[in-house]
Scaffold this active site. Sequence first.
Site, PDB file in Angstrom:
ATOM      1  N   ARG A 231      -5.529   5.835  -0.864  1.00 58.31           N
ATOM      2  CA  ARG A 231      -4.409   4.907  -1.001  1.00 58.31           C
ATOM      3  C   ARG A 231      -4.402   4.287  -2.390  1.00 58.31           C
ATOM      4  O   ARG A 231      -5.449   4.132  -3.029  1.00 58.31           O
ATOM      5  CB  ARG A 231      -4.502   3.740   0.001  1.00 58.31           C
TER       6      ARG A 231
ATOM      7  N   ARG B 144      -2.135  11.526   6.878  1.00 64.09           N
ATOM      8  CA  ARG B 144      -2.009  10.824   5.599  1.00 64.09           C
ATOM      9  C   ARG B 144      -3.305  10.829   4.804  1.00 64.09           C
ATOM     10  O   ARG B 144      -3.314  10.543   3.623  1.00 64.09           O
ATOM     11  CB  ARG B 144      -1.576   9.367   5.822  1.00 64.09           C
TER      12      ARG B 144
ATOM     13  N   HIS C  93     -10.345   4.952   2.418  1.00 69.99           N
ATOM     14  CA  HIS C  93      -9.611   4.081   3.337  1.00 69.99           C
ATOM     15  C   HIS C  93     -10.140   2.655   3.345  1.00 69.99           C
ATOM     16  O   HIS C  93     -10.575   2.127   4.369  1.00 69.99           O
ATOM     17  CB  HIS C  93      -9.586   4.673   4.750  1.00 69.99           C
TER      18      HIS C  93
ATOM     19  N   GLU D 204       0.827  -1.214   0.000  1.00 76.18           N
ATOM     20  CA  GLU D 204       0.000   0.000   0.000  1.00 76.18           C
ATOM     21  C   GLU D 204       0.853   1.253   0.000  1.00 76.18           C
ATOM     22  O   GLU D 204       1.963   1.256   0.521  1.00 76.18           O
ATOM     23  CB  GLU D 204      -0.975   0.012   1.164  1.00 76.18           C
TER      24      GLU D 204
END
Length: 157
Positions: free
Chosen positions: A132, A128, A147, A117
Site C-alpha cells: 500500500r 489486492r 500490510h 490509502e
Amino acid sequence: MTVGRRLRRTLPALVLAPLLALTGLTACGGTSGDEAGASGPSSRNGVRQTAGVPRTGRTSAPSGGMREVPASSLPAEAQRTLRLIAAGGPFPYRRDGITFANRERRLPSEPTGYYKEYTVPTPGAGDRGARRLIGGRAGERYYTQDHYRSFVRVTGG
C-alpha cells in the site's frame, strides 16, 4: 530450573535480538505470505531491492526513526500508483482513496481522515495483495510492503 540453565536458554535470544535490530532485518525486510509471487533481489539504478522494498544506503530517519527512500527506488507498481494519486485517479481498486486510520500507530499521529490509502498491485497475487501507499493531507507519502507492519517514507516524485 537453575540460574545457569535459565541463562543458557535465554542468552541466545539476548544476543540475537540486538544483532537483528542493528542489521535492519526486523525493519521493512523479508517477504510476507501475501508476496510470495514478488520478485527476488534485484538491482536497479544502484538500489538493491528485496521483495519490493527498496534498499538504499541511506540512513536518514525523519519521523521516529523511519527510513526514507526515493520514489524512484520503489517497485514499478508503486511508482504507477504514485502517478495515479498525483493525477487524482482513476484508481483500479474500489477501496483506493479510503481513510487510513493508522490503528497500528506506525505513522505520525494525525487527526482521523488525515491519511488516505491506495493499493499497490502485487504481481501474481489473486487479491489486492499486501502493498500500500499511504498519503497524508500535507503531501507526505509512505509505502508498506507488508500490510502496515512496517513503513518507509517516500521522498521525491
